[in-house]
Design a protein around this motif. Structure first.
Motif, short mmCIF file in Angstrom:
data_model
loop_
_atom_site.label_atom_id
_atom_site.label_comp_id
_atom_site.label_asym_id
_atom_site.label_seq_id
_atom_site.Cartn_x
_atom_site.Cartn_y
_atom_site.Cartn_z
N ILE A 50 0.84 -1.21 0.00
CA ILE A 50 0.00 0.00 0.00
C ILE A 50 0.87 1.26 0.00
CG2 ILE A 50 -1.73 1.30 1.31
CD1 ILE A 50 -2.58 -1.55 2.43
N LYS A 51 1.90 1.24 0.83
CA LYS A 51 2.82 2.39 0.89
C LYS A 51 3.48 2.63 -0.47
CE LYS A 51 6.63 4.30 3.62
NZ LYS A 51 7.36 4.83 2.47
N ASN A 52 3.92 1.54 -1.09
CA ASN A 52 4.57 1.68 -2.40
C ASN A 52 3.58 2.17 -3.46
OD1 ASN A 52 7.04 0.88 -1.42
ND2 ASN A 52 6.81 -1.26 -2.01
N TYR A 53 2.34 1.73 -3.36
CA TYR A 53 1.31 2.16 -4.31
C TYR A 53 1.17 3.68 -4.30
CZ TYR A 53 -3.37 2.82 -6.28
OH TYR A 53 -4.44 3.25 -7.02
N PHE A 54 1.23 4.26 -3.10
CA PHE A 54 1.06 5.71 -2.98
C PHE A 54 2.37 6.47 -3.13
CE2 PHE A 54 -2.95 4.50 -0.88
CZ PHE A 54 -3.81 5.41 -1.48
N ASP A 55 3.46 5.94 -2.59
CA ASP A 55 4.68 6.74 -2.46
C ASP A 55 5.84 6.30 -3.35
OD1 ASP A 55 3.30 8.09 -0.47
OD2 ASP A 55 4.12 6.85 1.14
N GLN A 56 5.92 5.01 -3.66
CA GLN A 56 7.05 4.51 -4.43
C GLN A 56 6.57 3.52 -5.50
OE1 GLN A 56 9.39 3.34 -0.73
NE2 GLN A 56 11.04 4.19 -1.98
N PRO A 57 5.91 4.01 -6.52
CA PRO A 57 5.34 3.12 -7.55
C PRO A 57 6.36 2.18 -8.19
CG PRO A 57 4.53 5.36 -7.83
CD PRO A 57 5.60 5.44 -6.79
N ARG A 103 -6.71 -0.52 -11.51
CA ARG A 103 -7.93 0.19 -11.90
C ARG A 103 -8.43 1.21 -10.88
NH1 ARG A 103 -10.59 -2.19 -16.30
NH2 ARG A 103 -9.02 -3.37 -17.48
N ASN A 104 -7.91 1.16 -9.66
CA ASN A 104 -8.42 2.05 -8.62
C ASN A 104 -8.25 3.52 -8.99
OD1 ASN A 104 -9.19 2.92 -5.84
ND2 ASN A 104 -7.04 3.55 -5.82
N LYS A 105 -9.27 4.32 -8.72
CA LYS A 105 -9.22 5.75 -8.97
C LYS A 105 -9.27 6.57 -7.67
CE LYS A 105 -9.39 5.05 -13.42
NZ LYS A 105 -8.13 5.14 -14.20
N SER A 106 -9.54 5.90 -6.55
CA SER A 106 -9.72 6.63 -5.29
C SER A 106 -8.37 7.04 -4.71
CB SER A 106 -10.46 5.77 -4.27
OG SER A 106 -10.48 6.42 -3.01
N PRO A 107 -8.23 8.31 -4.30
CA PRO A 107 -7.00 8.76 -3.64
C PRO A 107 -7.04 8.56 -2.13
CG PRO A 107 -8.42 10.63 -4.01
CD PRO A 107 -9.17 9.43 -4.54
N ASP A 108 -8.16 8.03 -1.62
CA ASP A 108 -8.36 7.88 -0.17
C ASP A 108 -7.51 6.72 0.35
OD1 ASP A 108 -9.20 7.40 2.41
OD2 ASP A 108 -11.33 7.54 1.97
N TYR A 109 -6.49 7.05 1.13
CA TYR A 109 -5.56 6.03 1.65
C TYR A 109 -6.31 4.96 2.45
CZ TYR A 109 -1.74 3.89 4.27
OH TYR A 109 -0.87 2.98 4.84
#
Length: 416
Positions: A50-57, A103-109
């Motif tokens: 999850i962290k990589n998804y948001f911060d370190q693709p 496919r996710n579009k939500s920015p809500d962590y």
């Protein structure tokens, strides 16, 4: 009906899965529901995803591959032939994870967290169910998200008890061995929600309440409920029995053996809770129930690390009164801080809390508009139930004391 809960430590590898089967064979599994957590440290591993998804693709694919490899090794160790259908089932589960992240579009962590984190439980229960069927322990795999319904307060959802009771009674066959996931649920839109970290114990209690179960047993890698966490305290002792009230107090203050929400539904229907060792399943362990005191009657130690202590005082030396305190608590609620200790005087107010949602800086900026604010990060909160002078001395020795608060039964000390 009996409800068993096995945590991640009990199924951290293939030997753990085999031992779970052995426990069921030793103690009996008729009319039993088994609630299982993610295997080993998979919840932590998925938090990295999850962290990589948001911060370190760039690191995302590698972290997902680690999760897949971990489960594949357990599959290879448990099942002789790679053609076994379980390999495709697990591959399909992780294809769902890949699909969501692409496919996710939500920015809500918090929303994304709940959609991703549960793949650990889905994989573990699918593997365990298949293995038990393979060795002759016929069972029914259940998706807990179809049974426990909640609101959409992601990462700490609240149970819709009426809807949940109806679902469980309508869909669960109590005459067979059932395997399901801890920690997970779903909201009205069928998005995955979670019940808070370590929420699998709570899952077991929810099922027990809805099924009017005979008992709940939490299987741990310790002999039962100890008077202290052996990772932080030497010479921890087994508590043979404790009351619901005492267990709720210990859970509230942060004792890690029992989840804080677990005991309330059990107490309402006087369903006994047993905490036992999956390494020695025939031993008595600890019984939690009605009418017990604490036996033996000894101090119980709890420590919570990485806390935040915030001290407030009025800018003009006026009193901190009801209106101020009400506003402070509204802000703590707004920024999702879990309060562990409060202490106030005429012109000051101190609060120690968990910053689980990383909202500390926003909270402090809000508070500084009206108060003089001092903040201490990474403090430790020690709580001792049934304390004596020796217990207090052992906590205070060699530490910088920031806050100390005593009641008749409990002392709490915040140290740096």
């Amino acid at each position: 009906m009996q409800v068993f809960k096995f945590g991640g430590a009990s199924v951290k590898n293939a030997e753990g899965v085999k031992n779970l089967a052995s426990v069921l064979q030793q103690v009996g599994y008729e009319n039993t529901l088994v609630v299982v957590s993610a295997m080993g440290k998979m919840t932590n591993a998925l938090e990295v995803v999850i962290k990589n998804y948001f911060d370190q693709p760039s690191e995302l694919a590698g972290s997902i591959e680690e999760v897949k490899t971990f489960h594949h090794k357990i599959l290879v160790d448990l099942f002789e032939h790679i053609q076994h259908p379980i390999f495709k089932k697990i591959a399909s589960i992780f294809e769902e994870l890949d699909y969501f992240l692409s496919r996710n579009k939500s920015p809500d962590y918090n929303f994304v967290y709940d959609q991703v984190i549960g793949f650990g439980e889905l994989a573990s229960t699918t593997i365990i169910s298949a293995y038990l069927n393979e060795i002759g322990l016929t069972n029914n795999w259940l998706d807990v998200r179809e049974l426990i319904k909640t609101d959409d307060y992601y990462r700490r959802a609240n149970v819709d008890w009426e809807h949940t009771q109806w679902k469980i009674k309508a869909k669960l066959d109590t005459k067979v061995l059932n395997i399901t996931q801890g920690f997970l649920a779903s909201d009205a839109n069928n998005f995955t929600t979670t019940l808070g970290r370590e929420g699998s114990d709570y899952t077991a209690a929810i099922f027990a309440y809805c099924l009017n179960a005979e008992s709940v047993t939490i299987w741990k890698d310790v002999p039962g409920v100890l008077n202290a966490d052996p990772r932080y305290f030497e010479n921890a002792q087994l508590l043979n029995s404790i009351s619901y009230r005492e267990a709720i107090e210990l859970a509230f203050y942060g004792a890690s053996v029992i989840h804080p929400k677990t005991l309330q539904p059990l107490q309402q229907k006087e369903i006994p809770l047993f905490v036992k060792s999956f390494l020695n399943p025939k031993e008595e362990g600890t019984r939690v129930g009605k009418g017990f005191g604490i036996e033996p009657n000894i101090p119980c130690y709890i420590v919570k690390k990485n806390q935040v202590l915030v001290s407030l005082s009025s800018l003009d030396f006026s009193y901190i009164v009801e209106e101020n305190i009400s506003e402070i608590f509204k802000l703590l609620h707004l920024y999702k801080m879990k309060v562990d200790v409060i202490q106030n005087s005429a012109i000051s107010f101190s609060v120690c809390f968990d910053n689980n949602y990383n909202n500390l800086e926003r909270l402090l900026q809000h508070l500084k508009a009206k108060f003089k604010v001092t903040s201490h990060n990474n403090v430790s909160l020690y709580t001792v139930r049934h304390y004596n002078e020796q217990a207090i001395s052992s906590i205070e020795e060699g530490k910088e004391l920031l806050l100390k608060q005593l009641t008749q039964e409990t002392i709490q000390i915040v140290t740096k």
